[in-house]
Design a protein around this motif. Structure first.
Motif, PDB file in Angstrom:
ATOM      1  N   GLY A  20       0.822  -1.215   0.000  1.00 51.08           N
ATOM      2  CA  GLY A  20       0.000   0.000   0.000  1.00 51.08           C
ATOM      3  C   GLY A  20       0.851   1.258   0.000  1.00 51.08           C
ATOM      4  O   GLY A  20       0.615   2.177  -0.777  1.00 51.08           O
ATOM      5  N   SER A  24       0.950   3.530  -3.458  1.00 52.96           N
ATOM      6  CA  SER A  24       0.304   4.846  -3.498  1.00 52.96           C
ATOM      7  C   SER A  24       1.310   5.977  -3.495  1.00 52.96           C
ATOM      8  O   SER A  24       0.942   7.127  -3.698  1.00 52.96           O
ATOM      9  CB  SER A  24      -0.656   4.999  -2.328  1.00 52.96           C
ATOM     10  OG  SER A  24       0.073   5.058  -1.142  1.00 52.96           O
ATOM     11  N   ALA A  31      -5.474   4.674  -3.886  1.00 56.36           N
ATOM     12  CA  ALA A  31      -5.581   3.545  -2.951  1.00 56.36           C
ATOM     13  C   ALA A  31      -6.379   2.400  -3.585  1.00 56.36           C
ATOM     14  O   ALA A  31      -6.013   1.225  -3.443  1.00 56.36           O
ATOM     15  CB  ALA A  31      -6.256   4.027  -1.672  1.00 56.36           C
ATOM     16  N   VAL A  34      -4.264   0.531  -6.183  1.00 61.83           N
ATOM     17  CA  VAL A  34      -3.243  -0.281  -5.507  1.00 61.83           C
ATOM     18  C   VAL A  34      -3.882  -1.545  -4.932  1.00 61.83           C
ATOM     19  O   VAL A  34      -3.340  -2.653  -5.044  1.00 61.83           O
ATOM     20  CB  VAL A  34      -2.559   0.546  -4.382  1.00 61.83           C
ATOM     21  CG1 VAL A  34      -1.606  -0.306  -3.583  1.00 61.83           C
ATOM     22  CG2 VAL A  34      -1.808   1.722  -4.982  1.00 61.83           C
ATOM     23  N   CYS A  57      -3.497  -2.936   3.213  1.00 57.76           N
ATOM     24  CA  CYS A  57      -3.055  -2.234   2.003  1.00 57.76           C
ATOM     25  C   CYS A  57      -3.737  -0.873   1.939  1.00 57.76           C
ATOM     26  O   CYS A  57      -3.120   0.141   1.589  1.00 57.76           O
ATOM     27  CB  CYS A  57      -3.405  -3.075   0.775  1.00 57.76           C
ATOM     28  SG  CYS A  57      -3.056  -2.280  -0.775  1.00 57.76           S
ATOM     29  N   ALA A  61      -1.890   2.625   1.877  1.00 59.66           N
ATOM     30  CA  ALA A  61      -2.106   3.516   0.725  1.00 59.66           C
ATOM     31  C   ALA A  61      -2.541   4.900   1.179  1.00 59.66           C
ATOM     32  O   ALA A  61      -2.136   5.905   0.594  1.00 59.66           O
ATOM     33  CB  ALA A  61      -3.155   2.914  -0.201  1.00 59.66           C
ATOM     34  N   THR A  77      -2.423  10.327  -3.586  1.00 59.86           N
ATOM     35  CA  THR A  77      -3.850  10.008  -3.568  1.00 59.86           C
ATOM     36  C   THR A  77      -4.626  11.312  -3.369  1.00 59.86           C
ATOM     37  O   THR A  77      -4.050  12.314  -2.946  1.00 59.86           O
ATOM     38  CB  THR A  77      -4.190   9.062  -2.395  1.00 59.86           C
ATOM     39  OG1 THR A  77      -3.733   9.664  -1.190  1.00 59.86           O
ATOM     40  CG2 THR A  77      -3.534   7.709  -2.541  1.00 59.86           C
TER      41      THR A  77
END
Lengths: 491, 153
Positions: A20, A24, A31, A34, A57, A61, A77
């Motif tokens: 994660g 990201s 997210a 990923v 994860c 992320a 993100t």
């Protein structure tokens, strides 16, 4: 507890967390992407480690997006957009390791706070989540938009204009109620609208590459230490109020399906500034300006699981991927999940705890490499950032058209910067446009066109009242600043 | 303040173009009271009002004293150079559809490094080739996300 059970959770959570964070930290890989990339690897695993891996994860992320936001002014993100403001400014002041340390520490606290809410209050909070109606979401959107008042920098007028431009971009695509296409000019690539992340990457990263080309980056000190500086006690004390605000806003926001970490991060940033002892430092490298949004978006990662696990309502794209993971493994979210598959639910709780705590260790190992990378000679750094932008953007829909959108957003950002328009209100407009319009119209459809529906929802009324306070406060501040400037001019 | 006046005119142009484009939004039998043109119309009006306010402020208010230059912290590239940087991205989009991802990325890396002022040397070529190979391996092989395929490769 069975040692094998614990070791399985441990291995799954660490693997999910590392994937994660690394995934990201590449701009363009949100997210949800990923997690979606991880999904095929979980097919062959038993249900419990598979779901723990996906949940961790998600946690990784949500944190990982802040790394490029701080280091290269590119939010990995959507929810890391608010971190760019002070995180990148700290980087420019040669304090990247401090900013990353604060973001890491705040992320851990936010995650733990959200997890505590998830474990202790799932049932009552899930009931609260059921009270949210389209009017509530409209109120939330307006509250989010009101933050523009404090993100506008020197001119509220320019901030409002930038927000309108952002809202205009958000209207591109398919109309949320009638389904007709708007401003697509016959292009199928525009039917889904403009992904907010593309606008952010264009406005922040491409514009930065354009304006700094050929300019020596004297502000980033090449000889500075690459070790991450986790906050010490005085700093922990200083940022604790901002972290508290971030944790509270994030924990509550996570309950609202569709609201997402980005709105939480912006509201937390705004509130942290309002309650700060040093509000003037915000936007100029404030530690609290990094702590609040990071605590908020990491808290969201845990509490967003409440509506998902309780009712099977995926509140975000990432939660939808997690729902997919649950269904693939024959697990049906809902109240019965807690009875029939308690091992999975307990696994998620323990795994999330391990992931939150391990972030400190893994972050401390990964981040020095990232700091070292961004301290390479400027020509190499610019080239690799450019390559990362075009490659990361392409991965979202496998479309060169999207890369073109990012370039166009970069051009728009260049003009906005030239004419002194702030970027963040435009970003908020793009993020919130769909939420506001669709829920406003849905509310009116439900009420048969009666505007009174907006004043029948107490939560929405509370949001409107807070939004009004924020806007009035900003207007008073601007008027005071103008009067002070006039007095200084005449003196 | 002159900048604000230009910005005001530009924004009015954007509002006009946006409004004209909104006239092409088709009608639907599923339309609600507000309709798909509702928000675009409101936004057009808002932008016009804000643009006029910006223009009026630029005309009415006295120009502020220019702040003193603050070292090179906020130094910016001249606009032709900045546009040139963007053009490299546009060139990459075109090149990737012809020669494919890795060669186009190699050219982009090389072009940006030179554009940023690095002198040609074997090291630059190695870094660009290594970078293109790294990104190809990361996205195409490790993550399994297909990158642009060209006509040639």
């Amino acid at each position: 507890m069975d040692i094998i059970y614990f070791l399985t959770i441990f291995a799954a959570s660490i693997a999910g967390l590392v994937w994660g964070i690394l995934g990201s930290s590449l701009p363009g890989l949100s997210a949800s992407i990923v997690m979606a990339l991880l999904l095929p690897f979980t097919y062959t695993l038993p249900p419990m480690p598979a779901i723990v891996m996906l949940a961790c994860c998600y946690i990784g992320a949500e944190y990982g997006g802040s790394i490029p936001a701080i280091l290269i002014r590119t939010p990995g993100t959507n929810s890391a957009a608010a971190t760019v403001i002070d995180g990148y400014e700290m980087n420019r002041q040669g304090r990247a390791n401090e900013a990353l340390g604060i973001s890491l520490w705040s992320g851990v606290l936010g995650g733990l706070c959200g997890l505590a809410m998830l474990v202790m209050f799932t049932e009552p909070l899930a009931r609260l989540a059921l009270l949210f109606r389209p009017t509530t979401y409209f109120g939330l959107g307006i509250l989010g938009l009101s933050v523009i008042a404090s993100l506008s920098g020197k001119s509220l007028l320019k901030g409002a204009t930038a927000a309108v431009l952002g809202l205009m971009i958000a209207t591109i695509g398919t109309d949320p109620i009638s389904g007709v296409s708007r401003f697509t000019f016959g292009s199928p690539d525009l039917l889904e609208g403009i992904t907010p992340l593309f606008v952010m990457v264009g406005l922040f990263a491409v514009t930065e590459l354009m304006t700094r080309t050929g300019v020596p980056s004297a502000s980033i000190k090449p000889g500075a230490s690459i070790r991450v500086r986790l906050p010490r006690w005085p700093m922990m004390k200083k940022i604790s109020r901002a972290q508290g605000i971030g944790c509270t806003v994030g924990s509550l926001e996570g309950l609202m399906p569709g609201a997402g970490g980005s709105v939480a991060a912006f509201i937390a940033y705004n509130e942290a500034r309002r309650w700060s002892k040093e509000p003037e430092k915000f936007g100029k490298g404030s530690e609290e300006g990094v702590a609040a949004p990071e605590a908020a978006n990491n808290a969201v990662a845990s509490t967003a699981l409440i509506p998902l696990l309780s009712f099977g309502i995926p509140g975000s794209n990432s939660a939808a991927v997690l729902l997919g993971g649950l269904l693939i493994h024959g697990l049906l979210p809902g109240p019965r999940l807690f009875e029939t598959n308690s091992d999975v639910v307990t696994g998620i709780y323990i795994g999330s705890f391990i992931a939150d705590i391990s972030q400190i260790v893994i972050g401390t190992l990964i981040l020095p490499v990232c700091i070292w990378l961004v301290n390479r000679p400027r020509p190499y750094l610019a080239a690799f950032i450019y390559a990362l932008i075009v490659s990361g953007t392409y991965t979202v829909h496998q479309s060169s058209f999207d890369v073109g959108i990012v370039m166009t957003a970069g051009l728009l950002g260049y003009f906005m910067r030239y004419f002194g328009f702030p970027f963040l209100p435009a970003v908020l407009g793009v993020i919130l446009g769909g939420l506001i319009e669709s829920n406003y119209r849905r509310s009116l459809v439900l009420s048969g066109g009666d505007f009174g529906i907006f004043f029948e929802d107490p939560i929405a009324i509370a949001f409107f009242a807070i939004a009004a306070l924020i806007v009035v406060g900003a207007l008073v501040n601007e008027a005071r600043a103008a009067m002070r400037a006039r007095a200084a001019w005449s003196a | 303040m002159r900048k604000d006046l230009f910005a005001s005119v530009g924004l009015l142009g954007i509002a006009a173009a946006y409004y004209l484009a909104s006239l092409d939004i088709p009608t639907s039998t599923l339309e609600d009271e507000v309709g798909p043109r509702g928000l675009p119309t409101v936004l057009t009006v808002l932008l016009v009002v804000l643009a006029l306010a910006l223009g009026a402020r630029a005309l009415l208010l006295a120009p502020k004293a220019k702040p003193a230059a603050n070292d090179n912290e906020d130094a910016e590239a001249p606009w032709p150079r900045a546009i040139g940087m963007l053009a490299l991205g546009a060139f990459y989009i075109m090149a990737s559809t012809i020669v494919g991802y890795a060669p186009a990325l190699f050219m982009l890396l090389l072009a940006v490094i030179f554009y940023e002022g690095m002198r040609p040397s074997w090291r630059v070529f190695v870094v660009a080739a290594g970078g293109a190979a790294f990104f190809y391996l990361l996205f195409d092989i490790v993550l399994g996300v297909r990158q642009p395929e060209g006509l040639l490769f």
